[in-house]
Motif scaffolding. Structure first.
Motif, mmCIF file in Angstrom:
data_model
loop_
_atom_site.group_PDB
_atom_site.id
_atom_site.type_symbol
_atom_site.label_atom_id
_atom_site.label_comp_id
_atom_site.label_asym_id
_atom_site.label_seq_id
_atom_site.Cartn_x
_atom_site.Cartn_y
_atom_site.Cartn_z
ATOM 1 N N MET A 176 0.849 -1.194 0.000
ATOM 2 C CA MET A 176 0.000 0.000 0.000
ATOM 3 C C MET A 176 0.882 1.241 0.000
ATOM 4 O O MET A 176 1.813 1.348 0.789
ATOM 5 N N ASN A 177 0.608 2.170 -0.919
ATOM 6 C CA ASN A 177 1.367 3.415 -0.912
ATOM 7 C C ASN A 177 0.441 4.592 -0.584
ATOM 8 O O ASN A 177 -0.728 4.620 -0.986
ATOM 9 N N ILE A 178 0.980 5.521 0.172
ATOM 10 C CA ILE A 178 0.221 6.672 0.665
ATOM 11 C C ILE A 178 0.956 7.941 0.266
ATOM 12 O O ILE A 178 2.075 8.180 0.719
ATOM 13 N N ALA B 196 -8.188 0.484 -0.516
ATOM 14 C CA ALA B 196 -7.752 0.102 0.822
ATOM 15 C C ALA B 196 -8.900 0.216 1.822
ATOM 16 O O ALA B 196 -8.998 -0.565 2.755
ATOM 17 N N CYS B 197 -9.770 1.177 1.618
ATOM 18 C CA CYS B 197 -10.873 1.350 2.568
ATOM 19 C C CYS B 197 -12.053 2.003 1.871
ATOM 20 O O CYS B 197 -12.129 3.197 1.721
ATOM 21 N N ILE C 210 -7.452 -4.925 1.793
ATOM 22 C CA ILE C 210 -8.061 -6.218 1.499
ATOM 23 C C ILE C 210 -7.270 -7.332 2.176
ATOM 24 O O ILE C 210 -7.842 -8.261 2.732
ATOM 25 N N THR C 211 -5.964 -7.217 2.107
ATOM 26 C CA THR C 211 -5.120 -8.131 2.879
ATOM 27 C C THR C 211 -4.271 -7.282 3.821
ATOM 28 O O THR C 211 -3.827 -6.208 3.461
ATOM 29 N N GLY C 212 -4.064 -7.782 5.024
ATOM 30 C CA GLY C 212 -3.219 -7.065 5.965
ATOM 31 C C GLY C 212 -4.017 -6.335 7.026
ATOM 32 O O GLY C 212 -5.249 -6.224 6.950
ATOM 33 N N ALA C 213 -3.289 -5.809 7.993
ATOM 34 C CA ALA C 213 -3.913 -5.211 9.162
ATOM 35 C C ALA C 213 -4.418 -3.799 8.849
ATOM 36 O O ALA C 213 -3.866 -3.111 7.996
ATOM 37 N N LEU D 17 4.298 1.170 1.968
ATOM 38 C CA LEU D 17 4.185 0.221 3.079
ATOM 39 C C LEU D 17 4.049 -1.183 2.516
ATOM 40 O O LEU D 17 3.226 -1.426 1.625
ATOM 41 N N GLY D 18 4.830 -2.109 3.038
ATOM 42 C CA GLY D 18 4.694 -3.502 2.616
ATOM 43 C C GLY D 18 3.883 -4.291 3.633
ATOM 44 O O GLY D 18 3.734 -3.890 4.786
ATOM 45 N N GLY D 19 3.353 -5.385 3.190
ATOM 46 C CA GLY D 19 2.635 -6.277 4.096
ATOM 47 C C GLY D 19 1.171 -5.950 4.269
ATOM 48 O O GLY D 19 0.684 -4.950 3.846
#
Length: 265
Positions: free
Chosen positions: A1-3, A72-73, A101-104, A263-265
């Motif tokens: 995810m990139n912000i 992401a949301c 979708i995946t991840g915290a 951000l990875g993961g």
DNA sequence: ATGGCACTTTCAAAGTGA
């Protein structure tokens, strides 16, 4: 995810440039500052047609912040605005929870910190008061939300001399005062890391260049746009942070470059 | 040491930015 965090200096004036950048880079999440428009004037359609959900907190002429995300949301969860000094009439803070979708989940905070004007001015005093309130607000938000948190935006603080093109000229000036840097450190001490500096310990790159001095042409700038990142969940990682100098160099550019956290993961 | 540009708003001089 990139912000991506980007002070666009009027979203309506900048729309063509911003959309071009979005089409080229397709960020997952966009955090804008200095919208300079009211909520009903925000160009929601241009972004929703590209797959973004928009949450804007605007005001007429000044300030204004927004969070946009592609997947992401959707829809934005637990949106909070009008902090850290509620009712001050200044649209400088918006937060929401990103649920990838995946991840915290990640709590995302987007700030447009008070500029501060001149030393010894009311505006500077208000900046320090605002930052003190922010530290208290973030502390409470950390207690309220268990997971990782990213606080990005235009901080109007150059944290260290490495973030300033001419530290002697800027010594003690607004954006570089000890009082501002003390508040910056107080934020870090709540459990955050300056993600750019973590990944680029010795880099001298800047996110803002003054229109007036044509500072961009001489790389005379400051690094004042930041992503603070709290302790991440297992498997998550700060992969990289980039400052897109190229976007600042285009005609009709904002005076700030977009800064992107990967951000990875 | 100073000024410089960009943007917005009761349309044009002034406030704000950093």
């Amino acid at each position: 995810m990139n912000i991506t965090s980007w002070n666009v200096n009027s979203i309506r004036r900048r729309l063509e440039r911003v959309l071009q950048w979005v089409d080229d880079h397709h960020p997952d999440v966009l955090c804008f500052q200095e919208l300079k428009c009211q909520d009903h004037e925000f160009p929601t359609d241009a972004f929703s047609s590209r797959g973004y959900t928009c949450s804007a907190f605007g005001q007429k002429t000044y300030n204004g912040v927004a969070i946009l995300s592609r997947h992401a949301c959707v829809p934005h969860d637990d949106v909070v605005t009008d902090f850290p000094i509620p009712g001050d009439g200044q649209a400088r803070g918006i937060a929401c929870t990103l649920r990838p979708i995946t991840g915290a989940p990640v709590r995302l905070v987007n700030l447009y910190v008070v500029n501060g004007g001149e030393l010894n001015s009311d505006k500077y005093a208000y900046k320090l008061q605002w930052l003190d309130a922010l530290v208290g607000w973030v502390r409470a938000e950390r207690e309220r939300f268990e997971g990782p948190m990213v606080i990005c935006g235009d901080y109007n603080i150059a944290p260290a001399d490495l973030d300033v093109y001419d530290p002697k000229k800027w010594a003690g000036q607004v954006l570089c005062t000890d009082a501002e840097r003390d508040r910056w450190r107080a934020l870090l001490e709540l459990g955050f890391v300056d993600s750019w500096r973590l990944r680029h310990p010795n880099a001298r790159e800047f996110s803002w260049f003054d229109y007036r001095t044509a500072g961009f042409d001489r790389n005379d700038g400051l690094r004042i746009d930041h992503h603070l990142v709290s302790r991440l969940s297992a498997g998550q990682a700060i992969l990289d942070v980039t400052i897109d100098r190229e976007a600042r160099g285009l005609t009709d550019a904002s005076d700030h470059a977009p800064v992107t956290l990967f951000l990875g993961g």
